[in-house]
Design an enzyme around this catalytic site. Structure first.
Site, PDB file in Angstrom:
ATOM      1  N   CYS A  52       0.792  -1.235   0.000  1.00 36.10           N
ATOM      2  CA  CYS A  52       0.000   0.000   0.000  1.00 36.10           C
ATOM      3  C   CYS A  52       0.822   1.282   0.000  1.00 36.10           C
ATOM      4  CB  CYS A  52      -0.953   0.006   1.200  1.00 36.10           C
ATOM      5  SG  CYS A  52      -0.135   0.269   2.791  1.00 36.10           S
ATOM      6  N   CYS A 123      12.079  -8.206  12.429  1.00 33.47           N
ATOM      7  CA  CYS A 123      12.626  -9.078  11.394  1.00 33.47           C
ATOM      8  C   CYS A 123      11.622  -9.075  10.242  1.00 33.47           C
ATOM      9  CB  CYS A 123      12.817 -10.472  11.986  1.00 33.47           C
ATOM     10  SG  CYS A 123      13.568 -11.655  10.872  1.00 33.47           S
TER      11      CYS A 123
END
Length: 137
Positions: A52, A123
């Site tokens: 997005c 991560c």
């Protein structure tokens, strides 16, 4: 539909994303370690959600964790991501999602002893991100 600002059907996401992007971003998959384009990148700039375009992390929050995926010690701001308990794979982890569209980004780990200001490691899958270099390079 969901409560996210960006709402699309599964079909719309499939049309916009590559199969690997769809698997990671929309099905909470994981790319193989040490294969992502941003694992070792040191380019200054802003990392955004590949689905997005919402700004998520900045290069000054990125550090070398040697874990196989890009690692950040903090999100751009506390509103950029949402954290969700993940009990998949027989363990308890914290999933990181884009707060704007709900796409899976990776996982958050804490208390690993990295010399960062937060002792956190976001991560993140490279395939979940795009990098806008500082100065539009």
């Amino acid at each position: 539909m969901s409560d996210y600002r960006v709402n699309k059907t599964e079909g719309e996401w499939r049309e916009e994303l590559s199969p690997e992007e769809f698997h990671v971003l929309r099905e909470a998959g994981t790319e193989r370690p040490f294969t992502g384009e941003y694992t070792d990148t040191t380019t200054e700039g802003v990392y955004a959600c590949r689905a997005c375009g919402a700004e998520l992390f900045r290069s000054d929050q990125k550090f070398s964790s040697h874990c196989g995926w890009p690692s950040f010690f903090d999100a751009r701001d506390t509103e950029a991501v949402e954290l969700i308990e993940d009990r998949s794979l027989g363990m308890v982890r914290t999933e990181v999602r884009c707060r704007n569209c709900g796409s899976h980004l990776g996982h958050l780990f804490e208390g690993e002893g990295y010399p960062t200001p937060t002792d956190q490691r976001y991560c993140i899958n490279s395939v979940s991100l795009t990098l806008e270099p500082a100065g539009g390079e």
